[in-house]
Scaffold this motif. Structure first.
Motif, PDB file in Angstrom:
ATOM      1  N   VAL A 645      -7.373  -4.016   1.406  1.00 30.70           N
ATOM      2  CA  VAL A 645      -7.424  -2.782   2.179  1.00 30.70           C
ATOM      3  C   VAL A 645      -6.548  -2.912   3.424  1.00 30.70           C
ATOM      4  O   VAL A 645      -6.248  -4.013   3.920  1.00 30.70           O
ATOM      5  CB  VAL A 645      -8.878  -2.443   2.602  1.00 30.70           C
ATOM      6  N   ASP A 646      -6.147  -1.736   3.912  1.00 34.93           N
ATOM      7  CA  ASP A 646      -5.474  -1.638   5.200  1.00 34.93           C
ATOM      8  C   ASP A 646      -6.563  -1.718   6.260  1.00 34.93           C
ATOM      9  O   ASP A 646      -7.434  -0.841   6.335  1.00 34.93           O
ATOM     10  CB  ASP A 646      -4.713  -0.321   5.280  1.00 34.93           C
ATOM     11  N   VAL A 653      -5.062  -0.795  -0.758  1.00 36.54           N
ATOM     12  CA  VAL A 653      -3.618  -1.010  -0.886  1.00 36.54           C
ATOM     13  C   VAL A 653      -3.393  -2.214  -1.769  1.00 36.54           C
ATOM     14  O   VAL A 653      -4.342  -2.901  -2.173  1.00 36.54           O
ATOM     15  CB  VAL A 653      -2.960  -1.238   0.501  1.00 36.54           C
ATOM     16  N   ASN A 654      -2.097  -2.478  -2.036  1.00 40.01           N
ATOM     17  CA  ASN A 654      -1.702  -3.745  -2.658  1.00 40.01           C
ATOM     18  C   ASN A 654      -0.304  -4.086  -2.179  1.00 40.01           C
ATOM     19  O   ASN A 654       0.414  -3.216  -1.651  1.00 40.01           O
ATOM     20  CB  ASN A 654      -1.788  -3.677  -4.183  1.00 40.01           C
ATOM     21  N   PRO A 655       0.120  -5.337  -2.308  1.00 40.91           N
ATOM     22  CA  PRO A 655       1.406  -5.751  -1.757  1.00 40.91           C
ATOM     23  C   PRO A 655       2.597  -4.981  -2.309  1.00 40.91           C
ATOM     24  O   PRO A 655       3.641  -4.896  -1.654  1.00 40.91           O
ATOM     25  CB  PRO A 655       1.484  -7.236  -2.142  1.00 40.91           C
ATOM     26  N   GLN A 656       2.482  -4.381  -3.498  1.00 44.66           N
ATOM     27  CA  GLN A 656       3.604  -3.659  -4.080  1.00 44.66           C
ATOM     28  C   GLN A 656       3.851  -2.313  -3.406  1.00 44.66           C
ATOM     29  O   GLN A 656       4.950  -1.765  -3.491  1.00 44.66           O
ATOM     30  CB  GLN A 656       3.360  -3.427  -5.589  1.00 44.66           C
ATOM     31  N   GLY A 660       2.214  -3.798   5.300  1.00 38.37           N
ATOM     32  CA  GLY A 660       1.535  -4.149   6.526  1.00 38.37           C
ATOM     33  C   GLY A 660       0.512  -5.260   6.302  1.00 38.37           C
ATOM     34  O   GLY A 660       0.452  -5.903   5.251  1.00 38.37           O
ATOM     35  N   ALA A 661      -0.312  -5.481   7.321  1.00 38.99           N
ATOM     36  CA  ALA A 661      -1.366  -6.490   7.220  1.00 38.99           C
ATOM     37  C   ALA A 661      -2.402  -6.040   6.182  1.00 38.99           C
ATOM     38  O   ALA A 661      -2.751  -4.861   6.100  1.00 38.99           O
ATOM     39  CB  ALA A 661      -2.029  -6.689   8.576  1.00 38.99           C
ATOM     40  N   ASN A 694       0.528   5.845  -0.083  1.00 37.33           N
ATOM     41  CA  ASN A 694       1.716   5.135  -0.545  1.00 37.33           C
ATOM     42  C   ASN A 694       1.490   4.426  -1.877  1.00 37.33           C
ATOM     43  O   ASN A 694       2.449   4.053  -2.561  1.00 37.33           O
ATOM     44  CB  ASN A 694       2.153   4.101   0.501  1.00 37.33           C
ATOM     45  N   CYS A 695       0.227   4.212  -2.211  1.00 38.43           N
ATOM     46  CA  CYS A 695      -0.068   3.433  -3.425  1.00 38.43           C
ATOM     47  C   CYS A 695      -0.485   4.292  -4.615  1.00 38.43           C
ATOM     48  O   CYS A 695      -0.688   3.783  -5.710  1.00 38.43           O
ATOM     49  CB  CYS A 695      -1.174   2.409  -3.135  1.00 38.43           C
ATOM     50  N   ARG A 696      -0.622   5.603  -4.396  1.00 36.57           N
ATOM     51  CA  ARG A 696      -1.110   6.433  -5.487  1.00 36.57           C
ATOM     52  C   ARG A 696      -0.123   6.529  -6.639  1.00 36.57           C
ATOM     53  O   ARG A 696      -0.516   6.703  -7.786  1.00 36.57           O
ATOM     54  CB  ARG A 696      -1.435   7.837  -4.960  1.00 36.57           C
TER      55      ARG A 696
END
Length: 787
Positions: A645-646, A653-656, A660-661, A694-696
C-alpha cells in the motif's frame, strides 16, 4: 454226650460257612462272567446328546435348543443342584442310598412280603441305582424285568461311585413329556436353575419322576401338590426338615408352567450355540430384564413401519466389551420381516457414522480444533462431488457445526487433508476393516458410507468415544479375549463426544417415549437410498447401536438416522437405568479459549482487525491450528494475504505501477470459496484497500454477471396464475464449470446448458440466484415474483 453234640454243631456251622463262602464265590464269579458277557450299555447315556441352554447374566434361560430327538436335557453336576433337592430326593426315594450295594435287601424283602400278603404290589423296592438302571435299559414290569434291573443296578455300583450314579439320575430322570433331568425340569416348570430351588420347589421336583405325566404341575397342580405334601410328611417324620418348615411349605400352592422354549435374545443365543457346540450350558452377559423390555419396545416400534422393515439393537458394556442387550431382529417369529436374519452381523453401508472419527483424527494430527473454519460449499475432489443430505450448502461452518449437522462437504475436505488411506488404516488397526469392492482402494467416499460394516463392528468402534479414545471388539462371550485398540487421544475423543452430546435428541421430533433429562453423545447415519438408518450412542458406561432398514437391502421410504433410528434410541434410553446416562468428565489437558475466524488461531495472537468473528473453542493443550487452505486460491495462505500500500493514501499499489514508498501489510481474508455465503463486509472487495488510480490499468476488473433479468426486478405472473413461465439466465465473465443456486439450493444439472440455466415455474415470492465458477468468482441476482 455233650462233647459229640458240640462237635457236631461246630462241624455243621463250619460246613455251612464253607458252603456260604462257596456260594458267594460262585455268585461273584457268575456275576463277573455275566458282567463280561453283558456289559453295561453306559454308552447309551453318553450317546444321548444333551440339549443346549443359553442363560442370561442372572442364570435364567434366554433360549434352549433340544437334542436331535427333541428332548430337553441340560447337564448338571451334584454341586450345581440345590442341597434341598438332594435331601428331598434321597430321603424320599432311597434313604439308604449311600449304604446299599445297588439293591436294598430289606426294602426288597418288605415289598415281596407285602405283595404275597395283599396279593398285589403295595410298595416298591427300587433304589435310586435301580431307577438309573431302568432309565439306562427300560424293561417290562415283570419278574424277569425286575431281575434284569437288579443285575444292572449291581453293575452300576460295581463300576461307578455313588456320586456318579446320582449324577446320572440328576441328568436323565424323566420329568414329563420330553423333559429329562432336574435342570431341564427346573427351567421348564419353574423358570430357574436347579441350584436356586426353594424348599417347596425342591420337594415338588423330587416327587415328579414317580409319575411324571400324572403329576405334571402345569397340567395337574392339585395332584402334584398332594404328592409334594406326602414327601414333606416323610421328611418331617425322618427329622430331615422340621415340622414347622414343613407346615409352612404346605401353605404354598403348586404353580408351574411348561416353557421349554424361552425366546429371549434368540439370534444371539443361536450364535453362541454355533460358536460353542460342545458347551451345554452357556452363561451369557445378557441382562434378561433389559433384553425383554427393549425387545418388546423394538417390536412395538417396528410394527408401525412398512412391511419388510426390521431393526437391530446392541447395548454394550464399555468396561467388559460384552453385550447387555443384543437384538438381532425386531420380530424373530415374523417371516415377512425376515426375523430369523441377524441384522447385527449384516454388512451394510455405515452412512455418516464414521464422520466423528475423521474429525477426531484431524484434531490429533493438529489440523483442526473444535471450532475450526470449514467450507460447506460446492467442491470437486478429482471428480468426486458430494452433496449434503438436503442438497443445500451452508458456506462457513465450524467443526462442531459440521459434525453436529452431519454436513458432507466439510468432512470430505478434512479427509482429503488426512488422506483416505490413512483413515482406512486407522480404522483397520482399531478393529474395523471396511469392506470395499474387489480391488478397490480407499477413497473419499468412505467418509459418507462408501464401504461395508456391521452393527457389531460399529458399536466396538464407537465405544472409543466413551473410553478415552480406545476402541474395542464386541465379544459375545466372556471366554473370548478382550481387546483394546488405540484410535484417538483421550483429548480428541472427549472433544468429539462432547460435540455429539450437545445435539438434542428431540430436535424436530416429538415422541412420547422420550425423557428430556436423558442425553448422550450420538451420531446418526443414513445410507444411499435410505436403505439403512443408523444411530450410535455412547458414554462412559455403555455404547448403544441401532440399525433400522429393509432386511433385503432394498430402498425404503423416509428412512433416515434422524427420523427412524433416533426415536428408537429414545425408547431405549427411557428403559435404561438413569445412572447409566451421564456426561464424561473433561480431561485436564483439554482447555477452553477464544479463537478468531477466518484465521482460526487464538484471539490473543491476532490483531483486532484480523479477528472478524470470535468463537470459544476446546483446544488440546492450548493449541489452535490455523484454518485449512482454500482449494480455490493458491495465494491464500491460511487466511493472510500480503499486500502493498501507499502509506500516504492507504491505497493498494505494486512496484510496476507505483514508484513511491511502499508499505507491506497482512490482511486476514476469508477463503475465496466462501465469498458468496459470507456477509458483504467480510468479502475481499470490502476488506482490501481501494486500488490506486495508477494501478487500475494493470489489473483486470472484469467480474461475472448474470444476464436475463435486471437486478431487484419485480416480475408479475400472468393473470390468475400462481407461477411464472420458464426464465432463462446467462452467466457472463465466468470460467469453467458453473454451480447455480436458487435461494441457497443447488440447481440440478439438467436445468443447465453451457453458461445458462432455466428457472421453471417459479411461485410467488422472493428469489436470489447465485452462480459460482470453478475459480471461485461469483455473481448474484435478486428479484421478486408477484401476481
Amino acid at each position: 454226650m455233650t462233647k459229640p453234640r458240640t462237635l457236631f454243631s461246630r462241624r455243621f456251622w463250619m460246613k455251612s460257612f464253607k458252603r456260604l463262602l462257596l456260594l458267594c464265590l460262585l455268585s461273584f464269579i457268575g456275576f463277573w462272567v455275566l458282567d463280561k458277557l453283558f456289559p453295561l450299555p453306559i454308552e447309551d447315556f453318553e450317546q444321548r446328546s444333551l440339549a443346549q441352554l443359553v442363560v442370561g447374566s442372572d442364570g435364567k434361560p434366554l433360549r434352549a435348543f433340544p437334542d436331535e430327538q427333541g428332548v430337553w436335557r441340560y447337564p448338571v453336576t451334584i454341586d450345581e443342584v440345590s442341597p434341598l433337592y438332594l435331601e428331598a430326593l434321597i430321603n424320599y426315594e432311597d434313604q439308604y442310598f449311600y449304604s446299599h450295594p445297588g439293591v436294598n435287601p430289606f426294602a426288597l424283602t418288605r415289598a415281596v412280603g407285602q405283595a404275597i400278603y395283599h396279593g398285589e404290589v403295595v410298595s416298591g423296592a427300587s433304589t435310586l441305582t435301580m431307577q438309573v438302571a431302568r432309565i439306562l435299559e427300560p424293561h417290562e414290569k415283570s419278574v424277569s424285568g425286575k431281575l434284569q434291573q437288579m443285575f444292572r443296578a449291581f453293575q452300576l455300583e460295581w463300576h461307578y461311585s455313588k456320586e456318579e450314579i446320582l449324577t446320572y439320575y440328576l441328568n436323565y430322570a424323566p420329568f414329563g413329556g420330553t423333559i429329562e433331568g432336574v435342570e431341564a425340569a427346573s427351567f421348564t416348570y419353574l423358570g430357574k436353575s436347579a441350584s436356586d430351588l426353594t424348599a417347596s420347589e425342591a420337594a415338588l421336583l423330587a416327587v415328579l419322576p414317580q409319575a411324571p405325566s400324572w403329576n405334571r404341575p402345569d397340567l395337574h397342580p392339585q395332584r402334584a401338590q398332594k404328592q409334594r405334601n406326602k414327601l414333606l410328611d416323610r421328611l418331617a417324620e425322618f427329622g430331615v426338615w422340621s415340622q414347622e418348615l414343613v407346615d409352612d411349605i404346605k401353605q404354598e400352592d403348586v404353580w408351574a408352567e411348561y416353557n421349554t422354549q424361552p425366546v429371549i435374545a434368540p439370534l444371539f443365543s443361536r450364535e453362541l450355540v454355533n460358536r460353542y457346540p460342545q458347551q451345554r450350558l452357556i452363561k451369557s452377559s445378557i441382562d434378561r430384564t433389559l433384553q425383554a423390555e427393549i425387545g418388546w419396545s423394538v417390536l412395538d416400534y417396528i410394527r408401525g413401519k412398512e412391511e419388510g422393515m426390521s431393526a437391530a439393537v446392541i447395548v454394550m458394556d464399555n468396561k467388559t466389551s460384552l453385550p447387555l442387550v443384543y437384538i438381532g431382529s425386531a420380530d424373530f417369529a415374523n417371516h415377512e420381516r425376515a426375523g430369523y436374519v441377524d441384522m447385527a452381523q449384516a454388512l451394510r453401508s455405515p452412512g455418516s457414522t464414521l464422520k466423528p472419527f475423521i474429525y477426531g483424527l484431524g484434531i490429533d494430527q493438529g489440523l483442526i480444533h473444535s471450532e475450526s473454519l470449514l467450507l460447506d460449499v460446492p467442491q470437486s475432489f478429482a471428480g468426486y462431488k458430494p452433496k449434503n443430505f438436503n442438497e443445500h450448502f451452508n458456506g462457513a461452518v465450524s467443526v462442531s457445526q459440521a459434525l453436529g449437522r452431519s454436513l458432507n462437504m466439510p468432512v470430505v475436505q478434512l479427509l482429503n487433508e488426512l488422506s483416505p488411506e490413512y483413515f482406512y488404516t486407522k480404522l483397520t488397526n482399531a478393529g474395523l476393516k471396511l469392506s470395499l469392492p474387489p480391488n478397490a482402494k480407499p477413497n473419499l467416499s468412505i467418509a459418507l458410507g462408501g464401504g461395508g460394516a456391521n452393527l457389531q463392528q460399529l458399536v466396538g468402534l464407537f465405544s472409543s468415544l466413551g473410553n478415552a479414545g480406545k476402541a474395542t471388539k464386541l465379544r459375545l462371550h466372556s471366554s473370548e479375549s478382550q481387546r483394546s485398540y488405540p484410535l484417538m487421544s483421550k483429548e480428541s475423543s472427549w472433544i468429539i463426544q462432547n460435540i455429539l452430546w450437545q445435539i438434542p435428541l428431540n430436535n424436530q421430533i416429538s415422541h412420547r417415549y422420550f425423557s428430556a433429562n436423558k442425553s448422550i453423545a450420538y451420531k446418526t447415519g443414513t445410507s444411499y437410498g435410505s436403505r439403512d438408518a443408523w444411530v450410535l450412542a455412547t458414554n462412559e458406561k455403555v455404547t448403544i447401536g441401532v440399525w433400522v432398514g429393509m432386511t433385503d437391502g432394498s430402498f425404503s421410504v423416509n428412512n433416515s438416522g434422524r427420523t427412524t433410528a433416533v426415536p428408537l434410541l429414545q425408547r431405549i434410553l427411557n428403559i435404561l437405568p438413569s445412572d447409566w446416562i451421564k456426561p464424561i468428565q473433561r480431561p485436564g489437558t483439554v482447555t477452553v479459549a477464544d479463537i478468531c475466524w477466518p484465521l482460526g488461531t487464538l484471539a490473543s495472537m491476532q490483531t483486532e482487525g484480523n479477528c472478524h468473528k470470535k468463537r470459544q473453542a476446546y483446544l488440546v493443550e492450548d493449541t489452535a491450528p490455523v484454518t485449512l487452505s482454500d482449494p480455490l486460491s493458491s495465494q491464500w495462505s491460511h487466511g493472510l494475504l500480503t499486500i502493498q500500500v501507499d502509506p500516504v493514501s492507504g491505497k493498494r499499489v505494486n512496484p510496476q505501477c507505483f514508484d513511491g514508498a511502499i508499505e507491506t501489510r497482512e490482511i486476514a481474508l476469508w477463503p475465496r470459496s466462501l465469498e458468496p455465503w459470507i456477509a458483504k463486509p467480510f468479502r475481499s472487495e470490502q476488506l482490501l484497500p481501494e486500488l490506486s488510480e495508477n494501478c487500475r490499468n494493470h489489473i483486470n476488473f472484469s467480474s461475472p454477471k448474470i444476464a436475463g433479468i435486471d437486478p431487484d426486478s419485480i416480475l408479475y405472473a400472468p393473470h390468475e396464475a400462481q407461477q411464472l413461465p420458464d426464465i432463462q439466465l446467462l452467466a457472463e465473465g465466468v470460467t469453467g464449470q458453473l454451480h447455480w443456486f436458487l435461494n441457497g439450493r443447488l440447481l440440478d444439472a439438467t436445468l443447465m446448458s453451457n453458461n445458462s440455466v432455466s428457472l421453471k415455474a417459479l411461485d410467488i415470492g422472493r428469489y436470489e440466484v447465485v452462480v459460482i465458477d470453478e475459480t471461485g468468482a461469483f455473481a448474484e441476482l435478486k428479484f421478486q415474483v408477484q401476481q
